[in-house]
Design an enzyme around this catalytic site. Sequence first.
Site, PDB file in Angstrom:
ATOM      1  CB  SER A 138      -1.921 -51.007 -87.805  1.00 19.62           C
ATOM      2  OG  SER A 138      -0.247 -51.067 -88.211  1.00 19.62           O
ATOM      3  CE1 TYR A 151      -0.096 -48.249 -83.534  1.00 21.57           C
ATOM      4  CE2 TYR A 151       1.227 -48.981 -84.807  1.00 21.57           C
ATOM      5  CZ  TYR A 151       0.018 -48.269 -84.960  1.00 21.57           C
ATOM      6  OH  TYR A 151      -0.409 -47.962 -85.732  1.00 21.57           O
TER       7      TYR A 151
END
Length: 262
Positions: A138, A151
């Site tokens: 990501s 995250y």
Amino acid sequence: MANRRAVVTGASSGIGEATVRALRARGWDVVGVARREARLATLVAETGASAIACDLTDADAVAALVEELDATGPVHALVQVAGGARGTDRVEDGSIADWQWMFDANVLSSQRLVAGLLPLLRRAAAVDGHADTLFVTSTAAQVAYPGGAGYNAAKAAESMLVHALRLELNGEPIRVSEVAPGLVHTEEFTLNRLGGDKAAAEAVYSGVEQPLLAEDVADVIAYALDAPGHVNLDLVTMRPVAQSANHLLARGPLRVRMVDER
């Protein structure tokens, strides 16, 4: 190369499901891996892929997955899509349970898969010239943002795993690629992150002209795997045009600025 076989994790929805469909359309044999057997059964019926239900956070389940894959044919590619985010807490308020899950789902699951599948990938590469590992991380691995620390940390750790693996496999015909998407509008990712709050999940994408779709990421993955064997896509960072950076997202129609507006 005919009849190459790819193992695609996270195959029950989103980018993983789209990747199974994209690779099948290109003639790959595909094994979809996810926890939800009913969704996998639908995917198998619609695509002709095969599937194995597995919780990648369970070491024994991963060992059983590797054993079944070894018994059913060669493995030319691992596409590790499975993972996810939970919560948007600040560091000081972070849920330890959520952070532990994110690390297990994004990092330790990747390590388990690499450890288990590398012998199979090496065997396939020795016969057919090369093999692939590809990890979907990501842009959260590249730039931190408030409320994203858990995250951010998990995806950054997964990204470092990928970089280290590439160095460790230097000299072997095994490609190590990373695809790092920005804003992708999928059915479940943001919904799961926000605890099932549909209104809050949809607000993330509100007004954004053409966010990335799972199919866009799957197209890049399929290209990376089908590229000539000597070509390695180390890192592909992809975003919608409306997202110039993690923190800079245009909401509303994209339009050309006239000279007098600049």
